[in-house]
Design a protein around this motif. Structure first.
Motif, short mmCIF file in Angstrom:
data_model
loop_
_atom_site.label_atom_id
_atom_site.label_comp_id
_atom_site.label_asym_id
_atom_site.label_seq_id
_atom_site.Cartn_x
_atom_site.Cartn_y
_atom_site.Cartn_z
N SER A 23 36.58 14.17 13.68
CA SER A 23 36.74 12.81 14.31
C SER A 23 37.68 11.97 13.65
O SER A 23 38.42 11.31 14.08
CB SER A 23 35.47 12.26 14.70
N LEU A 42 26.63 9.93 14.99
CA LEU A 42 26.44 11.37 15.80
C LEU A 42 25.09 11.55 15.65
O LEU A 42 24.62 12.30 16.64
CB LEU A 42 27.38 12.46 14.90
N VAL A 74 37.24 16.62 19.20
CA VAL A 74 36.03 16.01 19.66
C VAL A 74 36.34 14.84 20.62
O VAL A 74 37.15 13.86 19.81
CB VAL A 74 35.00 15.45 18.44
N LYS A 85 35.36 11.79 23.45
CA LYS A 85 34.31 11.05 24.27
C LYS A 85 34.73 10.47 25.51
O LYS A 85 35.88 10.18 25.60
CB LYS A 85 34.32 9.75 23.02
N LEU A 132 29.72 13.54 24.63
CA LEU A 132 30.98 14.00 23.64
C LEU A 132 31.20 15.46 24.14
O LEU A 132 30.07 15.96 24.49
CB LEU A 132 30.50 13.77 22.00
#
Length: 184
Positions: A98, A130, A155, A157, A166
């Motif tokens: 990320s 996370l 990753v 969102k 996510l």
């Protein structure tokens, strides 16, 4: 810090290999939409020279990427239940990817020195963030001409009403969904 010239993957090469075709290459779609997609070996994707020190690269590979890809492959192959320890390993992998990609590095850090000096703190913050998420679902595509893609930010969102969701694409046919709803 050791700054020997080294090609470094922003996104783990072993992860990218789960998206290759029968020719062991990925279709790469450039951000400039005027360019046609090209086929590239994972070895040559998301690679930059020396965006971090050799020590940081080697530590991330040994402590995060290697155990992370092992846990992700377990999910891809549906080999037994995923353990709490493996979930933590996957969260470590997700936190790394990320913030290590080029867009995140440019948004968070002013330069390479700041990245080297503050990466661990930002990584810890992302990993802590996370911890609020739960594995919600694993989605598998069964249709022949449908597939997931990945990007240089694996990753991503999405905000859905009051819930943060996510997504992590595991392969062309599998993805996991994590949400802040529910208990771990």
């Amino acid at each position: 810090m050791n700054w020997n010239t080294m090609n470094q993957h922003q996104i783990q090469e072993a992860y990218l290999k789960t998206f290759v075709g029968s020719d062991n290459k990925l279709w790469v779609y450039r951000k400039n939409l005027d360019m046609k997609p090209i086929k590239v070996a994972p070895l040559n994707c998301t690679v930059l020279k020396d965006f971090q020190s050799v020590e940081k690269e080697e530590f991330q590979n040994k402590a995060i990427e290697t155990p992370g890809i092992k846990a992700l492959r377990k999910l891809i192959k549906n080999v037994g239940e995923i353990t709490d320890g493996e979930i933590e390993i996957i969260f470590n992998w997700m936190a790394l990817h990320s913030i290590r990609n080029q867009r995140a590095r440019e948004r968070i850090f002013q330069n390479k020195t700041e990245y080297e000096n503050h990466f661990d703190n930002i990584y810890d913050q992302e990993n802590k963030y996370l911890q609020d998420f739960n594995f919600c679902d694993q989605y598998t595509i069964h249709e022949k001409n449908e597939f997931f893609i990945t990007s240089d930010n694996p990753v991503f969102k999405v905000n859905i009403k009051d819930t943060i969701v996510l997504f992590l694409t595991l392969s062309p046919t599998k993805a996991i969904i994590l949400t802040t709803h529910g208990k771990r």
